[in-house]
Design an enzyme around this catalytic site. Structure first.
Site, PDB file in Angstrom:
ATOM      1  N   ARG A 277       0.855  -1.184   0.000  1.00  0.00           N
ATOM      2  CA  ARG A 277       0.000   0.000   0.000  1.00  0.00           C
ATOM      3  C   ARG A 277       0.894   1.239   0.000  1.00  0.00           C
ATOM      4  O   ARG A 277       2.013   1.199   0.535  1.00  0.00           O
ATOM      5  CB  ARG A 277      -0.915   0.003   1.223  1.00  0.00           C
ATOM      6  CG  ARG A 277      -1.842  -1.200   1.317  1.00  0.00           C
ATOM      7  CD  ARG A 277      -2.613  -1.187   2.632  1.00  0.00           C
ATOM      8  NE  ARG A 277      -3.558  -2.305   2.711  1.00  0.00           N
ATOM      9  CZ  ARG A 277      -3.258  -3.520   3.181  1.00  0.00           C
ATOM     10  NH1 ARG A 277      -2.023  -3.763   3.609  1.00  0.00           N
ATOM     11  NH2 ARG A 277      -4.171  -4.470   3.222  1.00  0.00           N
ATOM     12  N   HIS A 382      -2.163   3.980  -5.593  1.00  0.00           N
ATOM     13  CA  HIS A 382      -2.793   2.702  -5.248  1.00  0.00           C
ATOM     14  C   HIS A 382      -2.868   1.790  -6.471  1.00  0.00           C
ATOM     15  O   HIS A 382      -2.918   0.560  -6.335  1.00  0.00           O
ATOM     16  CB  HIS A 382      -4.195   2.935  -4.683  1.00  0.00           C
ATOM     17  CG  HIS A 382      -4.719   1.741  -3.937  1.00  0.00           C
ATOM     18  ND1 HIS A 382      -4.362   1.460  -2.638  1.00  0.00           N
ATOM     19  CD2 HIS A 382      -5.552   0.739  -4.315  1.00  0.00           C
ATOM     20  CE1 HIS A 382      -4.954   0.348  -2.242  1.00  0.00           C
ATOM     21  NE2 HIS A 382      -5.687  -0.105  -3.243  1.00  0.00           N
ATOM     22  N   ARG A 385      -0.122  -0.660  -6.497  1.00  0.00           N
ATOM     23  CA  ARG A 385      -0.364  -1.854  -5.669  1.00  0.00           C
ATOM     24  C   ARG A 385      -1.156  -2.885  -6.464  1.00  0.00           C
ATOM     25  O   ARG A 385      -0.856  -4.084  -6.422  1.00  0.00           O
ATOM     26  CB  ARG A 385      -1.118  -1.449  -4.400  1.00  0.00           C
ATOM     27  CG  ARG A 385      -1.664  -2.610  -3.583  1.00  0.00           C
ATOM     28  CD  ARG A 385      -2.244  -2.086  -2.269  1.00  0.00           C
ATOM     29  NE  ARG A 385      -3.077  -3.046  -1.578  1.00  0.00           N
ATOM     30  CZ  ARG A 385      -2.638  -4.046  -0.829  1.00  0.00           C
ATOM     31  NH1 ARG A 385      -1.340  -4.260  -0.724  1.00  0.00           N
ATOM     32  NH2 ARG A 385      -3.469  -4.858  -0.214  1.00  0.00           N
ATOM     33  N   HIS A 408      -3.439  -9.404   2.882  1.00  0.00           N
ATOM     34  CA  HIS A 408      -4.891  -9.498   3.002  1.00  0.00           C
ATOM     35  C   HIS A 408      -5.275 -10.761   3.751  1.00  0.00           C
ATOM     36  O   HIS A 408      -4.639 -11.808   3.610  1.00  0.00           O
ATOM     37  CB  HIS A 408      -5.548  -9.535   1.616  1.00  0.00           C
ATOM     38  CG  HIS A 408      -6.033  -8.191   1.157  1.00  0.00           C
ATOM     39  ND1 HIS A 408      -7.008  -7.479   1.823  1.00  0.00           N
ATOM     40  CD2 HIS A 408      -5.684  -7.432   0.087  1.00  0.00           C
ATOM     41  CE1 HIS A 408      -7.231  -6.334   1.184  1.00  0.00           C
ATOM     42  NE2 HIS A 408      -6.447  -6.280   0.135  1.00  0.00           N
ATOM     43  N   TYR A 417      -7.369 -10.332  -8.122  1.00  0.00           N
ATOM     44  CA  TYR A 417      -6.169 -10.173  -8.938  1.00  0.00           C
ATOM     45  C   TYR A 417      -5.852 -11.420  -9.760  1.00  0.00           C
ATOM     46  O   TYR A 417      -4.938 -11.408 -10.572  1.00  0.00           O
ATOM     47  CB  TYR A 417      -4.973  -9.848  -8.039  1.00  0.00           C
ATOM     48  CG  TYR A 417      -5.164  -8.588  -7.248  1.00  0.00           C
ATOM     49  CD1 TYR A 417      -5.146  -7.345  -7.861  1.00  0.00           C
ATOM     50  CD2 TYR A 417      -5.377  -8.634  -5.879  1.00  0.00           C
ATOM     51  CE1 TYR A 417      -5.344  -6.186  -7.142  1.00  0.00           C
ATOM     52  CE2 TYR A 417      -5.569  -7.474  -5.143  1.00  0.00           C
ATOM     53  CZ  TYR A 417      -5.556  -6.255  -5.786  1.00  0.00           C
ATOM     54  OH  TYR A 417      -5.741  -5.118  -5.060  1.00  0.00           O
TER      55      TYR A 417
END
Length: 438
Positions: A277, A382, A385, A408, A417
């Site tokens: 992040r 972002h 990321r 996460h 993703y």
């Protein structure tokens, strides 16, 4: 003290005659508390009928505690924020407070069409009122978000925009020279001209945030048995559909880094190839970098709250504390960066020219200039990321590996993703071809 003259028992509650010859009705609510009617009755029949109405409300599930009528949304919201403050991250608490002050605790809209929920008691807030409020928030947020500076100088000094317009050469970030400031002042200290954005969805994000906050507050009121149903029930009001972020190609990552100011170039590479992040990238210290192992350790994140100094706190989630391996080229670039900017182990890896933390506003200004230079005006920090996570998935990371890499705890976040891509499909086809050929 005068005592009731007689008490009449019934299936639900009880009525009793007072020395004044009037009748009092009492019952026990679902919370176990004994309650009396707000006034006495002239006859026993009137008291019985009132108890029958209370009993019917209990059976229908529409009963609310009488004291709820005295609690306004403003008072309950203040208590709600106060009770949750110890359990919320500073930035989240600051966001909730700003949303409440702007959209819940003050009238929304103008003139006779303005909607003010703050002074209403919880039980008088109806679905119709919530829909009126939501419409007013949508219109106001759209009007506010549609007003932009011509050069996107939000958070920057207006002299920088004036200098660009005057044809002067100024850096996209950092301090302005005394000469530029003097010239700007002599020109009358002009402010950026405001224009209207044509984006139809402008303000949609803040509208959804305000609605989600109101919904959460009223949900707690239901749990507290102050109201029986949540009147905030507009389908899809708290959801925002964003355009799909297109990840950068490796060549675009390199071009973007090259277009950045010198002190931010390696930060782009780290962000794009690690999946960190933005706040985690700019909270890294030199002690967090292990060049020999080719990895970095994430143990904190940068916390920015308006009008407060930059602070550092734990990562967003428990899984945020992690070690992330870096590609060799990124490790080499980091080594060169650290060598060119020697400092103490506890010093930040990426800093301003004066050694201070790089705030989000300064990072955004630098990003705007660099992304326009490479023809990708959609890129944000972002976004890098997202790029790092997508590239890791394309390289073959399992769901568990990807969850660890991006910090996460949710499998859903990681699965976003791992969508199919043409490049990944070609990679798999080549691997299958190897199997076929033995």
């Amino acid at each position: 003290m005068s005592r009731a003259k007689s008490t009449a028992r019934r299936g639900f509650g009880a009525v009793e005659q007072l020395p004044s010859k009037r009748w009092r009705a009492r019952y026990t609510g679902p919370d176990g508390r004994s309650r009396s009617a707000p006034s006495t009755f002239a006859t026993k029949g009137e008291a019985d009928r009132w108890l029958t109405l209370m009993h019917a409300e209990l059976l229908r599930g529409t009963w609310t505690a009488p004291e709820a009528a005295d609690i306004t949304l403003a008072d309950y919201t203040a208590a709600w924020l106060r009770q949750r403050a110890p359990h919320l991250r500073p930035r989240t608490l600051d966001l909730y407070r700003r949303l409440a002050e702007r959209w819940i605790l003050t009238p929304v809209g103008e003139g006779r069409t303005a909607v003010d929920l703050s002074a209403l008691s919880l039980r008088t807030i109806s679905p119709i009122l919530v829909r009126e409020w939501f419409a007013a928030v949508t219109a106001s947020a759209h009007a506010s978000a549609s007003t932009r500076g011509t050069r996107g100088t939000r958070g920057g000094h207006p002299a920088r925009a004036w200098a660009h317009g005057a044809g002067l050469t100024v850096a996209p970030t950092g301090r302005l020279s005394p000469a530029v400031l003097t010239s700007w002042q002599q020109a009358g200290s002009p402010q950026p001209r405001l224009v209207r954005s044509a984006r139809p969805d402008a303000g949609r994000t803040v509208t959804a945030q305000a609605y989600r906050l109101l919904h959460a507050i009223l949900t707690t009121a239901v749990d507290d048995e102050l109201i029986t149903n949540n009147p905030a029930r507009i389908p899809g009001a708290g959801h925002v559909s964003h355009e799909e972020r297109m990840p950068l190609k490796p060549s675009e990552v390199a071009d973007l880094a090259e277009a950045m100011p010198e002190h931010l170039r390696v930060a782009v590479l780290v962000a794009a190839w690690s999946g960190l992040r933005p706040g985690e990238v700019f909270a890294l210290t030199r002690a967090d970098i292990d060049i020999d192992a080719g990895q970095l350790t994430v143990r904190r994140t940068m916390i920015e709250i308006p009008d407060q100094p930059v602070a550092f706190g734990p990562p967003k989630t428990a899984a945020g504390r992690r070690k992330v391996a870096l590609p060799g080229l990124v490790t080499e670039a980091l080594f060169e960066h650290l060598t060119a900017h020697p400092s103490r182990p506890e010093a930040l890896v990426f800093t301003t020219s004066t050694g201070g933390p790089v705030r989000s506003g300064a990072r955004s200004v630098a990003m705007r200039t660099a992304r326009n230079a490479i023809g990708r005006p959609d890129i944000t920090w972002h976004h890098l990321r997202h790029t790092g996570a997508t590239l890791a998935a394309q390289a073959g990371a399992t769901q568990a590996e990807l969850m660890h890499r991006i910090g996460h705890t949710s499998t859903r976040a990681a699965s976003l993703y791992q969508h199919a891509s043409q490049a990944r499909d070609a990679y798999l086809a080549a691997a299958l071809d190897t199997i076929v050929r033995g």
